[in-house]
Structure formats: C-alpha cells, structure tokens
Design a protein around this motif. Structure first.
Motif, PDB file in Angstrom:
ATOM      1  N   ASP A  72     -41.018  69.862  96.493  1.00 27.48           N
ATOM      2  CA  ASP A  72     -40.007  69.266  97.364  1.00 27.48           C
ATOM      3  C   ASP A  72     -39.104  70.361  97.940  1.00 27.48           C
ATOM      4  O   ASP A  72     -38.719  70.303  99.109  1.00 27.48           O
ATOM      5  CB  ASP A  72     -39.150  68.262  96.588  1.00 27.48           C
ATOM      6  CG  ASP A  72     -39.905  67.007  96.188  1.00 27.48           C
ATOM      7  OD1 ASP A  72     -41.016  66.761  96.703  1.00 27.48           O
ATOM      8  OD2 ASP A  72     -39.371  66.254  95.346  1.00 27.48           O
ATOM      9  N   LEU A  73     -38.774  71.362  97.126  1.00 27.81           N
ATOM     10  CA  LEU A  73     -37.894  72.434  97.594  1.00 27.81           C
ATOM     11  C   LEU A  73     -38.556  73.246  98.709  1.00 27.81           C
ATOM     12  O   LEU A  73     -37.898  73.573  99.710  1.00 27.81           O
ATOM     13  CB  LEU A  73     -37.479  73.335  96.433  1.00 27.81           C
ATOM     14  CG  LEU A  73     -36.514  74.474  96.782  1.00 27.81           C
ATOM     15  CD1 LEU A  73     -35.240  73.950  97.446  1.00 27.81           C
ATOM     16  CD2 LEU A  73     -36.182  75.279  95.529  1.00 27.81           C
ATOM     17  N   CYS A  94     -33.079  67.590  98.043  1.00 27.72           N
ATOM     18  CA  CYS A  94     -34.291  67.185  97.352  1.00 27.72           C
ATOM     19  C   CYS A  94     -34.061  67.296  95.852  1.00 27.72           C
ATOM     20  O   CYS A  94     -33.127  67.959  95.398  1.00 27.72           O
ATOM     21  CB  CYS A  94     -35.495  68.029  97.777  1.00 27.72           C
ATOM     22  SG  CYS A  94     -35.423  69.754  97.278  1.00 27.72           S
ATOM     23  N   SER A  95     -34.926  66.681  95.118  1.00 28.89           N
ATOM     24  CA  SER A  95     -34.856  66.710  93.667  1.00 28.89           C
ATOM     25  C   SER A  95     -35.163  68.104  93.154  1.00 28.89           C
ATOM     26  O   SER A  95     -35.970  68.830  93.726  1.00 28.89           O
ATOM     27  CB  SER A  95     -35.863  65.707  93.100  1.00 28.89           C
ATOM     28  OG  SER A  95     -35.976  65.862  91.707  1.00 28.89           O
ATOM     29  N   GLU A 144     -27.673  64.081  87.010  1.00 29.49           N
ATOM     30  CA  GLU A 144     -28.807  64.543  87.795  1.00 29.49           C
ATOM     31  C   GLU A 144     -28.359  65.557  88.844  1.00 29.49           C
ATOM     32  O   GLU A 144     -27.396  65.337  89.566  1.00 29.49           O
ATOM     33  CB  GLU A 144     -29.489  63.360  88.477  1.00 29.49           C
ATOM     34  CG  GLU A 144     -30.740  63.735  89.203  1.00 29.49           C
ATOM     35  CD  GLU A 144     -31.443  62.538  89.809  1.00 29.49           C
ATOM     36  OE1 GLU A 144     -32.515  62.761  90.374  1.00 29.49           O
ATOM     37  OE2 GLU A 144     -30.940  61.416  89.738  1.00 29.49           O
ATOM     38  N   LYS A 145     -29.080  66.653  88.920  1.00 32.31           N
ATOM     39  CA  LYS A 145     -28.802  67.698  89.916  1.00 32.31           C
ATOM     40  C   LYS A 145     -29.841  67.622  91.034  1.00 32.31           C
ATOM     41  O   LYS A 145     -30.990  67.251  90.808  1.00 32.31           O
ATOM     42  CB  LYS A 145     -28.867  69.083  89.279  1.00 32.31           C
ATOM     43  CG  LYS A 145     -27.815  69.333  88.234  1.00 32.31           C
ATOM     44  CD  LYS A 145     -26.483  69.610  88.849  1.00 32.31           C
ATOM     45  CE  LYS A 145     -25.513  70.053  87.764  1.00 32.31           C
ATOM     46  NZ  LYS A 145     -24.232  70.417  88.287  1.00 32.31           N
ATOM     47  N   TRP A 146     -29.412  67.980  92.224  1.00 37.76           N
ATOM     48  CA  TRP A 146     -30.249  68.002  93.415  1.00 37.76           C
ATOM     49  C   TRP A 146     -30.102  69.361  94.081  1.00 37.76           C
ATOM     50  O   TRP A 146     -29.063  70.010  93.959  1.00 37.76           O
ATOM     51  CB  TRP A 146     -29.784  66.936  94.411  1.00 37.76           C
ATOM     52  CG  TRP A 146     -29.898  65.553  93.905  1.00 37.76           C
ATOM     53  CD1 TRP A 146     -29.036  64.904  93.069  1.00 37.76           C
ATOM     54  CD2 TRP A 146     -30.937  64.624  94.189  1.00 37.76           C
ATOM     55  NE1 TRP A 146     -29.487  63.634  92.826  1.00 37.76           N
ATOM     56  CE2 TRP A 146     -30.648  63.433  93.504  1.00 37.76           C
ATOM     57  CE3 TRP A 146     -32.086  64.687  94.977  1.00 37.76           C
ATOM     58  CZ2 TRP A 146     -31.465  62.322  93.573  1.00 37.76           C
ATOM     59  CZ3 TRP A 146     -32.899  63.583  95.054  1.00 37.76           C
ATOM     60  CH2 TRP A 146     -32.589  62.410  94.353  1.00 37.76           C
ATOM     61  N   TRP A 147     -31.115  69.766  94.824  1.00 35.91           N
ATOM     62  CA  TRP A 147     -30.968  70.924  95.687  1.00 35.91           C
ATOM     63  C   TRP A 147     -30.304  70.467  96.976  1.00 35.91           C
ATOM     64  O   TRP A 147     -30.685  69.449  97.549  1.00 35.91           O
ATOM     65  CB  TRP A 147     -32.318  71.543  96.022  1.00 35.91           C
ATOM     66  CG  TRP A 147     -32.889  72.373  94.932  1.00 35.91           C
ATOM     67  CD1 TRP A 147     -33.979  72.080  94.170  1.00 35.91           C
ATOM     68  CD2 TRP A 147     -32.414  73.642  94.473  1.00 35.91           C
ATOM     69  NE1 TRP A 147     -34.206  73.078  93.261  1.00 35.91           N
ATOM     70  CE2 TRP A 147     -33.258  74.057  93.433  1.00 35.91           C
ATOM     71  CE3 TRP A 147     -31.341  74.464  94.842  1.00 35.91           C
ATOM     72  CZ2 TRP A 147     -33.077  75.254  92.760  1.00 35.91           C
ATOM     73  CZ3 TRP A 147     -31.162  75.660  94.172  1.00 35.91           C
ATOM     74  CH2 TRP A 147     -32.021  76.046  93.151  1.00 35.91           C
TER      75      TRP A 147
END
Length: 124
Positions: free
Chosen positions: A77-78, A94-95, A108-111
């Motif tokens: 996804d990144l 994105c996740s 929860e962390k995301w980019w």
C-alpha cells in the motif's frame, strides 16, 4: 487475489485515471464524478485489475482507492501511495500493515504522505 488500498484526501475528478494511465495499460475508469462509487479496470502485465473508488471514507474528505488482482503494480500500500502522491501531490494515506484484528483502533497508525513528507500518524 491481492489488493492495494490507499486513501486520497479531497480527490479531484479524473485524478485517479490520470495517475493510473501513466502506470497501467487499458485503463477503463470514468472518474469524472467522484461523489459516488466508481468502478473500473485496467491491465497490468496482461492481467485485468479491478479498480474501485469509494468516496466519503473516514470523515467524508477521503476517497478509498481499492485495486484488486492476481498481479499488482506495487508491492505494498505504501509503494502505491508513493506513486499516487508523486502524481497528485495531495494528502494520501494508507495502512502501515501493522494492525491486527482485536487491536484497539485508537492505537492504529497510518502512513500519511503530503508536502511535509512521510509520517506515521493516528488517523485523527
């Protein structure tokens, strides 16, 4: 079947098709109106991909872009988000891939990719 999913903030009409036309073959995606779900397809390495845009994700300002297929043009996804950011230069999320079922959503962390660079953030 594999999938990639990114989230684009304040998506402009035709931005996704413009980006993907430089990455994939035979892009069939009419994203001239991004206020409702848009479905399309494209070819990558001769294999058909399904592309779906879901507006109104995460507080209405983001559009989810989901690509599904047996062979995808990016490994994560990144990687997909980086490609989209280079083409659109808006905010892309994105996740991180770290979250597991049962983990607290608030942790929860995301980019987040934007003019400030790439950062791991909590969605809010």
């Amino acid at each position: 079947m594999q999938d990639l999913e990114i989230y684009i903030r304040d998506l402009e009409p035709a931005a996704v098709s413009g980006w993907l036309e430089n990455q994939l073959d035979d892009v069939q995606l009419d994203d001239s109106d991004v206020t409702s779900v848009v479905k399309g397809s494209a070819l990558f390495n001769g294999t058909r991909l399904r592309i779906t845009l879901y507006p109104g994700a995460f507080g209405k300002r983001f559009t989810s872009v989901l690509m599904e297929g047996d062979d995808l043009p990016w490994n994560s996804d990144l990687d997909c988000a980086r490609s989209a950011w280079r083409a659109m230069e808006g905010e892309i999320r994105c996740s991180t891939g770290d979250w597991k079922e049962g983990d607290p959503v608030e942790d929860e962390k995301w980019w987040r990719l934007d003019h400030r660079g790439e950062q791991r953030v909590v969605w809010n």
